[in-house]
Write an enzyme that holds these catalytic residues in place. Sequence first.
Site, PDB file in Angstrom:
ATOM      1  N   ASN A  12       0.795  -1.233   0.000  1.00 37.98           N
ATOM      2  CA  ASN A  12       0.000   0.000   0.000  1.00 37.98           C
ATOM      3  C   ASN A  12       0.828   1.286   0.000  1.00 37.98           C
ATOM      4  O   ASN A  12       0.275   2.373  -0.134  1.00 37.98           O
ATOM      5  CB  ASN A  12      -1.016   0.018   1.163  1.00 37.98           C
ATOM      6  CG  ASN A  12      -1.951  -1.177   1.093  1.00 37.98           C
ATOM      7  OD1 ASN A  12      -2.559  -1.414   0.064  1.00 37.98           O
ATOM      8  ND2 ASN A  12      -2.058  -1.949   2.165  1.00 37.98           N
ATOM      9  N   ARG A  19      -3.408   7.938  -0.381  1.00 40.98           N
ATOM     10  CA  ARG A  19      -3.902   7.103   0.701  1.00 40.98           C
ATOM     11  C   ARG A  19      -3.846   7.841   2.037  1.00 40.98           C
ATOM     12  O   ARG A  19      -2.763   8.216   2.494  1.00 40.98           O
ATOM     13  CB  ARG A  19      -2.979   5.877   0.752  1.00 40.98           C
ATOM     14  CG  ARG A  19      -3.202   4.966   1.903  1.00 40.98           C
ATOM     15  CD  ARG A  19      -2.035   4.002   2.049  1.00 40.98           C
ATOM     16  NE  ARG A  19      -2.315   3.099   3.127  1.00 40.98           N
ATOM     17  CZ  ARG A  19      -1.396   2.505   3.861  1.00 40.98           C
ATOM     18  NH1 ARG A  19      -0.124   2.706   3.614  1.00 40.98           N
ATOM     19  NH2 ARG A  19      -1.749   1.706   4.826  1.00 40.98           N
ATOM     20  N   ALA A  78       1.665  -2.868   6.715  1.00 39.21           N
ATOM     21  CA  ALA A  78       0.927  -3.691   7.682  1.00 39.21           C
ATOM     22  C   ALA A  78       1.573  -5.057   7.927  1.00 39.21           C
ATOM     23  O   ALA A  78       1.278  -5.702   8.942  1.00 39.21           O
ATOM     24  CB  ALA A  78      -0.517  -3.864   7.222  1.00 39.21           C
ATOM     25  N   HIS A  81       3.111  -5.890  11.346  1.00 43.97           N
ATOM     26  CA  HIS A  81       2.356  -6.371  12.504  1.00 43.97           C
ATOM     27  C   HIS A  81       2.018  -7.852  12.424  1.00 43.97           C
ATOM     28  O   HIS A  81       1.504  -8.412  13.393  1.00 43.97           O
ATOM     29  CB  HIS A  81       1.070  -5.543  12.644  1.00 43.97           C
ATOM     30  CG  HIS A  81       1.287  -4.072  12.428  1.00 43.97           C
ATOM     31  ND1 HIS A  81       2.141  -3.335  13.229  1.00 43.97           N
ATOM     32  CD2 HIS A  81       0.825  -3.206  11.475  1.00 43.97           C
ATOM     33  CE1 HIS A  81       2.167  -2.083  12.792  1.00 43.97           C
ATOM     34  NE2 HIS A  81       1.384  -1.986  11.722  1.00 43.97           N
ATOM     35  N   GLU A  99      14.033  -0.304  11.030  1.00 43.14           N
ATOM     36  CA  GLU A  99      12.580  -0.322  10.802  1.00 43.14           C
ATOM     37  C   GLU A  99      12.110   1.122  10.679  1.00 43.14           C
ATOM     38  O   GLU A  99      12.532   1.981  11.464  1.00 43.14           O
ATOM     39  CB  GLU A  99      11.902  -1.013  11.990  1.00 43.14           C
ATOM     40  CG  GLU A  99      10.388  -1.014  11.897  1.00 43.14           C
ATOM     41  CD  GLU A  99       9.721  -1.683  13.102  1.00 43.14           C
ATOM     42  OE1 GLU A  99      10.437  -2.251  13.974  1.00 43.14           O
ATOM     43  OE2 GLU A  99       8.482  -1.613  13.177  1.00 43.14           O
ATOM     44  N   HIS A 101       8.708   3.841   9.873  1.00 44.31           N
ATOM     45  CA  HIS A 101       7.281   4.113   9.653  1.00 44.31           C
ATOM     46  C   HIS A 101       7.054   5.615   9.562  1.00 44.31           C
ATOM     47  O   HIS A 101       7.655   6.379  10.336  1.00 44.31           O
ATOM     48  CB  HIS A 101       6.416   3.560  10.795  1.00 44.31           C
ATOM     49  CG  HIS A 101       6.545   2.085  10.943  1.00 44.31           C
ATOM     50  ND1 HIS A 101       5.974   1.203  10.055  1.00 44.31           N
ATOM     51  CD2 HIS A 101       7.235   1.340  11.831  1.00 44.31           C
ATOM     52  CE1 HIS A 101       6.289  -0.028  10.414  1.00 44.31           C
ATOM     53  NE2 HIS A 101       7.063   0.023  11.489  1.00 44.31           N
ATOM     54  N   SER A 103       4.020   7.066  10.143  1.00 45.68           N
ATOM     55  CA  SER A 103       3.208   7.383  11.317  1.00 45.68           C
ATOM     56  C   SER A 103       3.871   6.768  12.561  1.00 45.68           C
ATOM     57  O   SER A 103       4.879   6.056  12.439  1.00 45.68           O
ATOM     58  CB  SER A 103       1.796   6.820  11.137  1.00 45.68           C
ATOM     59  OG  SER A 103       1.828   5.401  11.116  1.00 45.68           O
ATOM     60  N   ARG A 112      -1.690  -2.160  15.636  1.00 45.88           N
ATOM     61  CA  ARG A 112      -0.415  -1.630  15.135  1.00 45.88           C
ATOM     62  C   ARG A 112       0.651  -1.555  16.231  1.00 45.88           C
ATOM     63  O   ARG A 112       1.784  -1.154  15.985  1.00 45.88           O
ATOM     64  CB  ARG A 112      -0.607  -0.236  14.533  1.00 45.88           C
ATOM     65  CG  ARG A 112      -1.531  -0.222  13.338  1.00 45.88           C
ATOM     66  CD  ARG A 112      -1.588   1.161  12.699  1.00 45.88           C
ATOM     67  NE  ARG A 112      -2.826   1.317  11.969  1.00 45.88           N
ATOM     68  CZ  ARG A 112      -3.020   0.940  10.702  1.00 45.88           C
ATOM     69  NH1 ARG A 112      -2.039   0.400  10.017  1.00 45.88           N
ATOM     70  NH2 ARG A 112      -4.181   1.109  10.118  1.00 45.88           N
TER      71      ARG A 112
END
Length: 147
Positions: A12, A19, A78, A81, A99, A101, A103, A112
């Site tokens: 995504n 998005r 996603a 997770h 890692e 992200h 957000s 999450r």
Amino acid sequence: MTDSILLISGPNLNLLGEREPEIYGPEHLEDHVATAAAEAKRHALALRHIQSNHEGELIEAIHGARGQDAAIVINAGAYTHTSWAIHDALAAYDGVVVELHLSNPASREPFRHTSVIAPVADGAIVGFGGLGYALAVEAVARLLSSH
Ligand code: DQA
């Protein structure tokens, strides 16, 4: 040999810009890749990028980094997770793993709050939007130079 970073974008993330911009911001994935590439260049590091919506392709990309890239920066979307298969692939990779992200998953829905990538990462950069791409590459550069 120039040290290289493999930047991996999971499912995504190809839709960034369209998005949920209120969560992920208005930038497109290419903008973040350009940010990461510019930061890598500043540190004399090469950077390649792959995006896939398919778990197996992400796993194969991680396999391809073995013996090839000094570091992986991964925003697994996603799969962060849920994917023990990505966890295992990263466990079989012996370079630096960051890692990433956009957000801050810890401040969002409970599903999450667990990252199955975290136990096999050197560290995580979360919640800083697009700035995180530069920070993740900077973290890699510093870790590599201290090795
Ligand atoms: C994300 C956070 C994940 O929880 C989510 O599924 C994503 C994007 C982020 O960059 O904030 O797809 O990895």
